[in-house]
Design an enzyme around this catalytic site. Structure first.
Site, short mmCIF file in Angstrom:
data_model
loop_
_atom_site.label_atom_id
_atom_site.label_comp_id
_atom_site.label_asym_id
_atom_site.label_seq_id
_atom_site.Cartn_x
_atom_site.Cartn_y
_atom_site.Cartn_z
N LYS A 1 1.43 4.28 -2.85
CA LYS A 1 1.26 5.71 -2.57
C LYS A 1 2.47 6.51 -3.05
O LYS A 1 2.31 7.56 -3.67
CB LYS A 1 1.05 5.94 -1.08
N ASP B 1 0.83 -1.20 0.00
CA ASP B 1 0.00 0.00 0.00
C ASP B 1 0.87 1.27 0.00
O ASP B 1 0.61 2.22 -0.73
CB ASP B 1 -0.91 -0.04 1.24
#
Ligand code: ADP
Ligand code: ASP
Ligand code: MG
Length: 812
Positions: free
Chosen positions: A679, A675
């Site tokens: 980003k 994750d």
């Protein structure tokens, strides 16, 4: 010469009369003034109530009279000094006469129009005499007796003016008058025999206009308690505002259809001499008010909306009317002979029926008279007995240039229809200065507000949303939207409607906007859906300003964005998959979004609601260049390492993070660092660098076995199994007095993510809870980076980030 008329509320008490005298004093310095006054406050109502009471109970009638008297003497006490004795004596004598009239009514048990006129005339007789004497204390003034000047027929309660005689009287009185100010009572008049008559309730405006016309005044000023003629009755429509300029005809239409601020016959005399009328506010004298004139400056096509409540519709109907002339003539003759005012006329083109609107209290009498007039035809069944429908209202949309614009009546009736206002009859004058409609009187307020919004209020922008995914984030988003709806409408002139909602199983649609109070129930009872069915339905509904909102973390959903964008439907998403997919796909979506003029916004992909991407965009758009980014971007990992220590277990802390909504539905995506990698990838791409996910070095702290799991259950099991491994990671940092942070870095075109030991002097050390932090090192921020910090995970902040993207679209 100017004529200034002051209404009841302008002279309701000593304080207000002082304001009136100020206004008159100022004007009289420039020109001669005729002042026309109403009765003090609600005196006319009270006088009439007293007279009606006198028919039943003279004691109560006298009590009413005492109350009226005490108001009048209070005003004398406050405003008259040199002449107090004489004025008091005169007023006392008048009250005595009035009391005798009440007693006569009581004794004779009779209250004729003639007596009613006499009784009600006392209001203006008192007020004009008292104000004239108060004025004399301050400037050169005299009292004039309107009953000697305005002459009417014998219609005591709404006298028809004999203009010839009246004109002669007024001119000879004013020719002789040497005073700068003359104070006259409005409303009152006399017949040829010298008996008192009145000009009808609200008639002081009319008196003033008669004086203005006969005196060829430069201006007629109507001073009242509002700052002009409003776009609608300000008591009913809060958003109404004063019309700055309006024509005589428009003002006449508005007042005829209920704008009480001007008594309808008032316009005629002023219009004849083209005397401008200004409506002004006694309590805000600087306000320009409304100018009524022959050639007003151009304004909106629709000038105002007015309404009359308590209307009845009277219908004359039957096959026997077709082709036979004279029915309408007989109808109108009957009504006019009995002084029944026809407010509204409409005739079906088939000539099969005529429909007129009258005041509700005239309706029973009208029916009786008309049934009588048409008794032969009714008996022969040529026409039906007169039909009366009560509890109706008329609304009228007025404006002279409406005729130049097609579609206004369409707008009017579709706005009413949308708001569920049933229209019973319609009339459009051939002059096309107004379009009026008869509606249920209980709908009047809604109808006025609807039409006011349609024609006068700043155009609100409408946004139509289609929401997919109603888990934590979606649910919070809908709740926030529901809560902010009113604010957005009032402050941003933004109307946001959610037209479609879907989860993975069901969907619900409502083109008028889904009720956000009970959307869950509606969705539960909705139709089965797939991503395609939802898309087809959105496409078919074909609304302006449509936005598709993805609140999921689902790969398939991220694959439909392009289809929406190609339909010019904007996409707002918190789902990172699209922007972190291949660079080719990311670029393509941006290109399509530009081509089809639809926004593609994903602020919540990094830092939830924190304005990270938007800030970055602003930097880049203004010519800055990013060299380096350092960030802690995982609210979930931050939460985990802020709470994990020797007293807790790793899997418990991860479980808690998931429970509190700080992780993706699949916590492994967070824990593995994927994750975070997505980003930093998105930030690097938004900074203008071409990177793929594989280019990002990710040294995971998870054991290989945890990384290989395919279900949440197995993942948690592996966390339990490797507890010692996690404790070691913790201790290693703890002995160095460091904290564990999962850091993402981008520099020199390369990015990496991984767990780092952060010492106490580093800006990341004190990052609390699930907070995120980003440092941007750029041309303009080379050493001291731009820093954005705050809660970076959680349903509420993510939902507010989605919300912010929706508002960005609205503001474009
Ligand atoms: P006055 O006693 O000064 O003659 P009125 O009570 O007769 O005053 O008229 C003023 C009132 O008219 C306002 O207070 C307002 O409630 C009402 N009104 C109705 N329609 C309108 C309108 N379109 N514009 C302004 N006032 C209106
Ligand atoms: N006093 C009268 C009324 O109340 C006339 C007026 O004020 O215009 O009807
Ligand atoms: Mg009035």
């Amino acid at each position: 010469m100017k004529v200034l008329k002051f209404g009841g509320s302008s002279v309701a008490n000593s304080e207000n009369i002082t304001k009136v005298l100020d206004i008159v004093a100022k004007t009289s310095k420039e020109t001669k003034v005729a002042v026309v006054v109403s009765a003090f406050g609600k005196t006319t109502d009270k006088l009439l109530a007293g007279a009606n009471e006198a028919l039943m109970d003279i004691t109560i009638a006298k009590e009413i009279l005492e109350a009226i008297k005490s108001l009048h003497f209070q005003i004398i006490e406050d405003l008259i000094f040199t002449n107090k004795k004489a004025v008091s004596e005169e007023i006392t004598a008048m009250f005595n006469r009035l009391q005798s009239i009440y007693e006569g009514v009581f004794l004779l048990q009779e209250l004729s129009d003639k007596t009613l006129a006499k009784v009600s005339s006392f209001g203006e007789r008192f007020s004009s005499f008292i104000i004239a004497n108060a004025a004399k204390e301050l400037f050169d003034a005299i009292h004039g007796e309107s009953r000697d000047l305005i002459i009417t027929n014998n219609d005591y309660l709404s006298g028809q003016v004999n203009f010839k005689l009246t004109n002669k009287n007024i001119n000879s009185f004013f020719d002789k008058n040497k005073h700068q100010v003359v104070v006259l009572g409005g409303f009152i008049s006399a017949n040829l025999e010298g008996e008192t008559t009145t000009l009808g309730r609200g008639g002081s405006d009319y008196s003033a206009s008669i004086y203005a016309a006969d005196l060829n005044a430069d201006e007629l000023q109507i001073w009242t308690d509002v700052s002009g003629m409003y776009t609608a009755n300000p008591r009913v429509v809060k958003q109404a505002y004063p019309i700055s300029e309006i024509s005589y005809e428009e003002a006449m239409e508005l007042s005829h259809f209920g704008a009480k601020v001007l008594y309808p016959p008032t316009i005629q005399p002023a219009l004849r001499k083209e005397i401008p009328i200004r409506i002004k506010n006694t309590f805000d004298p600087e306000n320009l008010g409304t100018l009524i004139s022959k050639n007003p400056k151009k304004g909106t096509d629709v000038k105002g909306i007015s309404h009359i409540e308590n209307i009845s519709l009277i219908t004359l109907e039957g096959g026997g009317m077709i082709g036979i002339p004279g029915f309408s003539k007989r109808l109108f003759e009957t009504l006019s002979q009995q002084k029944i005012n026809v407010v509204f006329i409409t005739q079906a083109s088939s000539e099969h029926s005529i429909c007129v609107g009258v005041y509700e209290n005239d309706a029973p009498k009208a029916k009786l008279l008309l049934d009588e007039t048409f008794s032969i035809e009714i008996d022969r069944k040529k026409i039906k007995p007169i039909i009366v429908e009560n509890e109706l209202a008329i609304i009228a949309v007025v404006g002279e240039s409406m005729k130049n614009h097609q579609g206004l009546s369409g707008q009017m009736f579709s706005a009413l229809g949308r708001n569920n206002v049933n229209v019973r009859a319609i009339a459009q004058g051939s002059s096309e200065k107004n379009i009026s409609a008869v509606i249920n009187k209980y709908d009047a307020e809604k109808a006025l507000n609807t039409l006011h919004e349609q024609f006068f209020e700043e155009k609100t922008k409408q946004l139509n949303l289609f929401v997919t995914g109603v888990g934590n984030v979606g649910e919070r988003f809908l709740a926030q939207l529901h809560q902010q709806k009113k604010f957005l409408k009032e402050n941003l002139k933004l109307k946001i409607r959610v037209i479609g909602i879907s989860n993975s199983r069901k969907m619900v649609f409502d083109t008028t906007g889904i009720n956000l109070k009970n959307w869950k129930e509606l969705l539960e009872n909705g139709e089965p859906t797939t991503l395609d069915t939802f898309y087809e339905k959105v496409k078919k509904s074909n609304h302006i300003n449509s936005v598709f909102i993805d609140n999921t973390a689902n790969q398939q959903v991220s694959e439909v964005y392009e289809k929406y964008l190609r339909q010019s439907i904007s996409v707002v998403t918190c789902n990172k998959i699209a922007c972190a997919s291949s660079f080719e796909n990311y670029k393509n979506l941006k290109r399509i979004s530009r081509k089809y003029n639809a926004s593609f916004l994903f602020e919540t992909n990094v830092g939830a609601g924190l304005p990270i991407i938007d800030t970055l965009k602003n930097l880049i758009n203004s010519g800055d260049r990013v060299h380096k980014i350092q960030a802690v971007l995982s609210g979930s990992l931050n939460f985990v390492f802020n709470n994990f220590n020797e007293d807790s277990t790793f899997h418990d802390v991860v479980g808690q993070a998931q429970k509190e909504g700080f992780t993706e539905p699949d916590p492994k995506i967070d824990l593995s660092g994927v994750d975070v990698a997505r980003k930093i990838l998105i930030l690097a791409r938004e900074s203008g660098y071409q990177l793929e996910l594989e280019d990002i070095a990710n040294s995971s702290f998870l054991p290989e076995e945890s990384l290989q799991t395919t279900t949440n259950k197995d993942f948690y099991a592996s966390l339990i199994k490797y507890e010692n491994h996690f404790q070691d990671i913790y201790k290693e940092a703890d002995v160095k007095d460091c904290r564990l942070k999962y850091v993402a870095e981008f520099s020199n075109g390369k990015a990496n993510v991984g767990l780092q030991h952060i010492a106490s002097d580093h800006p990341f050390y004190n990052l609390e809870g699930s907070d995120n932090i980003v440092l941007f090192f750029t041309d303009r921020y080379p050493e001291n980076p731009m820093l954005i910090k705050g809660a970076g995970a959680g349903a509420d902040v993510t939902a507010s980030g989605i919300f912010a993207d929706v508002i960005r679209i609205a503001n474009q």
